[in-house]
Design an enzyme around this catalytic site. Structure first.
Site, PDB file in Angstrom:
ATOM      1  N   HIS A 187       0.441  -1.377  -0.273  1.00  0.00           N
ATOM      2  CA  HIS A 187       0.317  -0.208  -0.119  1.00  0.00           C
ATOM      3  C   HIS A 187       0.936   0.487   0.227  1.00  0.00           C
ATOM      4  O   HIS A 187       1.904   1.117   1.291  1.00  0.00           O
ATOM      5  CB  HIS A 187      -0.979  -0.098   1.477  1.00  0.00           C
ATOM      6  CG  HIS A 187      -2.017   0.703   1.208  1.00  0.00           C
ATOM      7  ND1 HIS A 187      -1.835   2.293   1.815  1.00  0.00           N
ATOM      8  CD2 HIS A 187      -3.118   0.755   0.773  1.00  0.00           C
ATOM      9  CE1 HIS A 187      -2.299   3.103   1.475  1.00  0.00           C
ATOM     10  NE2 HIS A 187      -3.585   2.145   1.265  1.00  0.00           N
TER      11      HIS A 187
ATOM     12  N   GLU B  10      -4.853   1.792  -7.253  1.00  0.00           N
ATOM     13  CA  GLU B  10      -4.184   2.530  -6.337  1.00  0.00           C
ATOM     14  C   GLU B  10      -3.741   3.824  -6.430  1.00  0.00           C
ATOM     15  O   GLU B  10      -2.914   4.200  -5.672  1.00  0.00           O
ATOM     16  CB  GLU B  10      -4.276   2.372  -5.047  1.00  0.00           C
ATOM     17  CG  GLU B  10      -5.259   1.384  -4.313  1.00  0.00           C
ATOM     18  CD  GLU B  10      -5.470   0.981  -2.757  1.00  0.00           C
ATOM     19  OE1 GLU B  10      -7.075   1.206  -2.523  1.00  0.00           O
ATOM     20  OE2 GLU B  10      -5.106   0.313  -2.443  1.00  0.00           O
TER      21      GLU B  10
HETATM   22  C1  PEP Z   1      -6.686   2.925   0.288  1.00  0.00           C
HETATM   23  O1  PEP Z   1      -5.906   3.767   1.371  1.00  0.00           O
HETATM   24  O2  PEP Z   1      -6.574   2.182  -0.366  1.00  0.00           O
HETATM   25  C2  PEP Z   1      -8.498   4.207  -0.063  1.00  0.00           C
HETATM   26  C3  PEP Z   1      -8.676   3.313  -0.965  1.00  0.00           C
HETATM   27  O3  PEP Z   1      -9.217   4.532   0.847  1.00  0.00           O
HETATM   28  P1  PEP Z   1      -9.795   5.940   0.907  1.00  0.00           P
HETATM   29  O4  PEP Z   1     -11.069   4.855   0.219  1.00  0.00           O
HETATM   30  O5  PEP Z   1     -10.472   6.323   1.592  1.00  0.00           O
HETATM   31  O6  PEP Z   1      -9.551   6.799  -0.491  1.00  0.00           O
END
Ligand code: PEP
Length: 258
Positions: A99, A171
């Site tokens: 992450h 992400e």
């Molecule tokens: C994350 O941090 O992996 C994430 C998806 O956060 P958010 O949905 O809060 O942006």
């Protein structure tokens, strides 16, 4: 494992929730056990709550449990760490690896990510390999190469046939967490299309500022097998709302149409 035929919805609680709060969330999942038809749901508590959530969820509630991180070594002098085997023993079946917050704050590199992906597979866990470009890379138009490079390096210690045991979460760093910007479907589409075309992973998820307003549109981006959600899913009713959106998206014809 072949390409996904279920729609995935998962959440990581990050460094949140007491045991009581974790158990209350699990109780909400049990009460809604009929909602998961066609949906592959998972929750990723803090390490302290994995076993409590596992104990609270009867086996007929189809929600997997993950860990937010684990070390690559099977045991040893790594104070403060837990192993893949330990999180599996606590009840996890998947493990989040790489992450962006771990890359930024805890020195996670593509090399340690690759060691962890290898160790997760060896322990029988599903690695949830998180990748994504920072804002500067996106501004320069470099996101495809950046993300493809992160995935290639993250998978570099696996035998080819084990790549199908990995779930990839795209992400983008600029979309994640407080201050993150919701993406337009068109902004993520090139990366979401590239990932399944280049990597034979079990599934490719999108994560970053997902909420119940944008979930259906993001699920409609070609190549997307599901969503990985932070803030908008920490309340069990909100998580279940996303599960229902995913179930409807599937019944409307995707992702099997791919
Ligand atoms: C994350 O941090 O992996 C994430 C998806 O956060 P958010 O949905 O809060 O942006």
């Amino acid at each position: 494992m072949g390409r996904a035929r279920m729609t995935w919805i998962g959440t990581s609680w990050k460094m949140n929730k007491t045991l009581a709060e974790a158990r209350a969330f699990a109780d909400g999942l049990v009460a809604a056990r009929g909602a998961f038809d066609g949906v592959r749901a998972f929750v990723i508590p803090a390490h302290t709550a994995i076993a409590a959530v596992r104990e609270r969820l009867p086996s007929h509630v189809p929600v997997e449990i993950g860990a937010q991180n684990a070390h690559w070594a099977p045991a040893g002098a790594y104070t403060g760490e837990v192993s893949m085997g330990m999180v599996a023993d606590a009840g996890a079946t998947l493990v989040e690896i790489g992450h962006s917050e771990r890359r930024e704050h805890f020195g996670e590199t593509d090399e340690t990510v690759a060691l962890k992906v290898e160790a997760a597979v060896a322990a029988g866990l599903t690695p949830l390999l998180c990748v994504g470009e920072p804002a500067g890379v996106r501004a320069a138009g470099g996101e495809i190469d950046w993300v493809a490079g992160q995935v290639s390096r993250g998978l570099s210690r696996l035998a080819g046939h084990d790549v199908g045991r990995v779930v990839i979460a795209y992400e983008p760093v600029w979309a994640i967490g407080e201050g993150g910007r919701e993406p337009l479907p068109d902004e993520i589409a090139p990366v979401m299309g590239m990932l399944p075309a280049r990597f034979a992973a079990a599934a490719v998820l999108y994560g970053g500022s997902v909420n119940r307003r944008n979930a259906a549109a993001l699920l409609g981006v070609p190549g997307t097998d599901g969503l990985f959600v932070g803030r908008a899913a920490w309340d069990v009713a909100e998580f279940l709302a996303l599960v229902r959106i995913a179930a409807r998206a599937r019944h409307a014809g995707r992702p099997d149409a791919r």
